[in-house]
Scaffold this motif. Structure first.
Motif, mmCIF file in Angstrom:
data_model
loop_
_atom_site.group_PDB
_atom_site.id
_atom_site.type_symbol
_atom_site.label_atom_id
_atom_site.label_comp_id
_atom_site.label_asym_id
_atom_site.label_seq_id
_atom_site.Cartn_x
_atom_site.Cartn_y
_atom_site.Cartn_z
ATOM 1 N N CYS A 1 0.668 -1.045 0.210
ATOM 2 C CA CYS A 1 0.341 0.151 0.260
ATOM 3 C C CYS A 1 0.909 0.988 0.145
ATOM 4 C CB CYS A 1 -0.918 0.090 1.060
ATOM 5 S SG CYS A 1 -1.813 1.776 1.169
ATOM 6 N N LEU A 2 0.910 1.916 -1.428
ATOM 7 C CA LEU A 2 2.133 2.694 -1.439
ATOM 8 C C LEU A 2 1.208 4.060 -1.993
ATOM 9 C CD1 LEU A 2 4.848 4.432 -0.871
ATOM 10 C CD2 LEU A 2 5.574 3.424 -2.235
ATOM 11 N N SER A 3 0.628 5.436 -2.168
ATOM 12 C CA SER A 3 -0.278 5.931 -2.379
ATOM 13 C C SER A 3 0.712 6.261 -4.032
ATOM 14 C CB SER A 3 -0.640 7.715 -2.428
ATOM 15 O OG SER A 3 -1.094 7.382 -0.923
ATOM 16 N N LEU A 4 1.476 6.387 -4.435
ATOM 17 C CA LEU A 4 1.989 6.177 -5.541
ATOM 18 C C LEU A 4 1.958 5.094 -6.707
ATOM 19 C CD1 LEU A 4 5.370 5.581 -6.835
ATOM 20 C CD2 LEU A 4 5.856 7.267 -4.547
ATOM 21 N N LEU A 5 1.402 4.235 -6.103
ATOM 22 C CA LEU A 5 1.496 3.243 -6.700
ATOM 23 C C LEU A 5 0.539 2.854 -7.132
ATOM 24 C CD1 LEU A 5 3.834 0.553 -4.784
ATOM 25 C CD2 LEU A 5 4.646 1.547 -7.363
ATOM 26 N N ARG A 6 -0.612 3.435 -6.761
ATOM 27 C CA ARG A 6 -2.167 3.702 -6.882
ATOM 28 C C ARG A 6 -2.283 4.350 -8.674
ATOM 29 N NH1 ARG A 6 -4.255 5.342 -1.797
ATOM 30 N NH2 ARG A 6 -3.565 3.685 -0.453
ATOM 31 N N GLN A 7 -3.098 3.906 -9.843
ATOM 32 C CA GLN A 7 -3.405 4.584 -10.670
ATOM 33 C C GLN A 7 -4.702 5.428 -10.771
ATOM 34 O OE1 GLN A 7 -2.778 4.558 -13.594
ATOM 35 N NE2 GLN A 7 -3.584 5.434 -14.299
ATOM 36 N N ASN A 8 -5.222 5.448 -9.165
ATOM 37 C CA ASN A 8 -6.669 6.602 -9.043
ATOM 38 C C ASN A 8 -6.388 6.884 -7.686
ATOM 39 O OD1 ASN A 8 -7.966 6.540 -11.931
ATOM 40 N ND2 ASN A 8 -8.583 5.021 -11.406
ATOM 41 N N SER A 9 -6.027 7.551 -7.390
ATOM 42 C CA SER A 9 -5.416 7.762 -5.833
ATOM 43 C C SER A 9 -6.108 9.167 -4.935
ATOM 44 C CB SER A 9 -4.193 8.217 -5.849
ATOM 45 O OG SER A 9 -3.994 8.661 -3.955
ATOM 46 N N TYR A 10 -7.036 8.870 -4.440
ATOM 47 C CA TYR A 10 -8.136 10.286 -3.396
ATOM 48 C C TYR A 10 -7.486 11.430 -2.781
ATOM 49 C CZ TYR A 10 -11.312 6.821 -3.794
ATOM 50 O OH TYR A 10 -12.317 5.815 -4.322
ATOM 51 N N ASP A 11 -6.519 10.891 -2.766
ATOM 52 C CA ASP A 11 -4.992 12.117 -2.013
ATOM 53 C C ASP A 11 -4.233 13.147 -3.319
ATOM 54 O OD1 ASP A 11 -3.173 10.582 -2.399
ATOM 55 O OD2 ASP A 11 -2.695 10.469 -0.080
ATOM 56 N N SER A 12 -4.758 12.766 -4.089
ATOM 57 C CA SER A 12 -2.983 13.433 -5.274
ATOM 58 C C SER A 12 -1.917 13.107 -5.714
ATOM 59 C CB SER A 12 -3.919 14.992 -5.754
ATOM 60 O OG SER A 12 -3.164 15.634 -4.637
ATOM 61 N N MET A 13 -1.757 11.628 -4.674
ATOM 62 C CA MET A 13 0.012 11.673 -4.590
ATOM 63 C C MET A 13 0.046 10.263 -5.188
ATOM 64 S SD MET A 13 0.694 14.367 -2.871
ATOM 65 C CE MET A 13 2.259 12.955 -1.979
ATOM 66 N N GLY A 14 -1.598 9.715 -6.225
ATOM 67 C CA GLY A 14 -1.315 8.507 -6.886
ATOM 68 C C GLY A 14 -0.226 9.021 -7.881
ATOM 69 N N TRP A 15 -0.075 7.695 -8.787
ATOM 70 C CA TRP A 15 0.866 7.990 -10.248
ATOM 71 C C TRP A 15 -0.041 8.436 -10.268
ATOM 72 C CZ3 TRP A 15 4.935 5.616 -10.545
ATOM 73 C CH2 TRP A 15 5.891 5.780 -12.402
ATOM 74 N N ALA A 16 1.435 8.961 -11.631
ATOM 75 C CA ALA A 16 1.488 10.379 -12.799
ATOM 76 C C ALA A 16 2.498 10.087 -13.680
ATOM 77 C CB ALA A 16 1.111 12.041 -12.157
ATOM 78 N N PRO A 17 1.898 10.767 -14.897
ATOM 79 C CA PRO A 17 3.476 10.667 -16.259
ATOM 80 C C PRO A 17 4.316 10.884 -15.750
ATOM 81 C CG PRO A 17 1.383 10.662 -16.554
ATOM 82 C CD PRO A 17 0.725 11.022 -15.576
ATOM 83 N N THR A 18 4.259 11.662 -14.068
ATOM 84 C CA THR A 18 5.700 12.995 -14.174
ATOM 85 C C THR A 18 6.307 12.192 -13.627
ATOM 86 O OG1 THR A 18 4.250 14.193 -12.412
ATOM 87 C CG2 THR A 18 4.828 15.016 -14.478
ATOM 88 N N ARG A 19 6.012 11.119 -12.211
ATOM 89 C CA ARG A 19 7.086 10.251 -11.568
ATOM 90 C C ARG A 19 8.009 9.499 -12.835
ATOM 91 N NH1 ARG A 19 4.700 10.958 -6.856
ATOM 92 N NH2 ARG A 19 2.676 11.754 -6.199
ATOM 93 N N HIS A 20 8.322 9.148 -11.407
ATOM 94 C CA HIS A 20 9.912 8.064 -12.117
ATOM 95 C C HIS A 20 10.538 7.175 -10.942
ATOM 96 C CE1 HIS A 20 10.592 10.836 -14.981
ATOM 97 N NE2 HIS A 20 10.833 12.220 -14.330
ATOM 98 N N LEU A 21 10.976 5.715 -11.824
ATOM 99 C CA LEU A 21 11.273 4.825 -10.884
ATOM 100 C C LEU A 21 12.401 5.220 -9.590
ATOM 101 C CD1 LEU A 21 12.542 2.302 -13.275
ATOM 102 C CD2 LEU A 21 10.613 1.779 -12.148
ATOM 103 N N LYS A 22 12.471 6.064 -9.571
ATOM 104 C CA LYS A 22 13.189 6.248 -8.618
ATOM 105 C C LYS A 22 12.280 7.140 -7.399
ATOM 106 C CE LYS A 22 14.316 11.365 -9.373
ATOM 107 N NZ LYS A 22 15.070 13.028 -9.097
ATOM 108 N N ASP A 23 11.003 7.708 -7.799
ATOM 109 C CA ASP A 23 10.275 7.802 -6.586
ATOM 110 C C ASP A 23 10.059 6.807 -6.393
ATOM 111 O OD1 ASP A 23 10.105 10.744 -7.287
ATOM 112 O OD2 ASP A 23 9.136 10.100 -9.271
ATOM 113 N N VAL A 24 9.262 5.621 -6.461
ATOM 114 C CA VAL A 24 8.983 4.530 -6.536
ATOM 115 C C VAL A 24 10.057 3.974 -5.515
ATOM 116 C CG1 VAL A 24 8.605 2.096 -6.828
ATOM 117 C CG2 VAL A 24 7.950 3.998 -8.344
ATOM 118 N N VAL A 25 11.608 3.594 -5.880
ATOM 119 C CA VAL A 25 12.200 2.674 -4.589
ATOM 120 C C VAL A 25 12.731 4.205 -3.112
ATOM 121 C CG1 VAL A 25 14.576 3.250 -4.692
ATOM 122 C CG2 VAL A 25 13.972 2.482 -6.944
ATOM 123 N N TRP A 26 12.167 5.533 -3.499
ATOM 124 C CA TRP A 26 12.253 6.312 -2.411
ATOM 125 C C TRP A 26 10.963 5.931 -2.046
ATOM 126 C CZ3 TRP A 26 15.935 8.756 0.083
ATOM 127 C CH2 TRP A 26 17.802 8.901 -0.564
ATOM 128 N N GLY A 27 9.680 5.631 -2.300
ATOM 129 C CA GLY A 27 8.638 5.998 -1.280
ATOM 130 C C GLY A 27 8.389 4.142 -0.862
#
Length: 183
Positions: free
Chosen positions: A113-139
């Protein structure tokens, strides 16, 4: 009986097959993005993380090893499998924890459970095309420290255990580490 025309036809087909085999396949958008992103990710890995590629020809599938140096999971070694789908960067990578863990944001089956791995997120912290693999690693690394969330758990039992008895929770985490996550 083989006739000259049959033999010429077979040779022609063999040449055509060889020519088709030599034509390089088109590189996908995902793979073009990943060439740069994997390099960027490896240059910016947290000191507690290590990326592991089993097949350098498949940079869309790799493992991330996290060895937290503080908190409840300190001293453990946790392996995550990351699979970047063909639709990346529109779609987030798929992540599974391969190490059995007692954690409020990771199930015992490895769901994360990590917001940035969600396609759709209520908190606007979900996945976006501007994110990168390094964001996933740090998350993922932050799930062992500042992103640890007992208030919105995926593993409700672990979060309730923490709320009931923090010392017993800590003991169970240590037990899981000794059984499943030794360095």
């Amino acid at each position: 009986m083989i006739t000259l025309s049959k033999k010429l036809k077979q040779q022609s087909q063999a040449k055509k097959d060889a020519a088709e085999a030599e034509v390089p396949r088109r590189v996908s958008v995902r793979d073009k993005l990943l060439v740069k992103e994997v390099q960027e990710m490896e240059e910016n890995l947290p000191k507690t993380c290590r990326a592991q590629f089993d097949d350098i020809n498949k940079i869309h599938k790799f493992s991330l090893i996290i060895c937290p140096d503080e908190g409840f999971w300190q001293g453990g070694k946790f392996k995550f499998h990351i699979d970047v789908p063909e639709d990346y960067n529109i779609v987030p990578p798929q992540v599974i924890c391969c190490t059995k863990i007692w954690h409020p944001n990771i199930t015992e089956n490895g769901e994360v459970c990590l917001s940035l791995l969600r396609q759709n997120s209520y908190d606007s912290m979900g996945w976006a095309p501007t994110r990168h693999l390094k964001d996933v690693v740090w998350g993922l690394n932050s799930l062992f420290s500042d992103l640890l969330n007992f208030d919105d758990p995926l593993n409700v039992e672990a979060a309730e255990h923490y709320a009931r008895d923090r010392e017993a929770f800590k003991a169970k985490v240590r037990d899981y580490i000794s059984q499943h996550a030794k360095r």
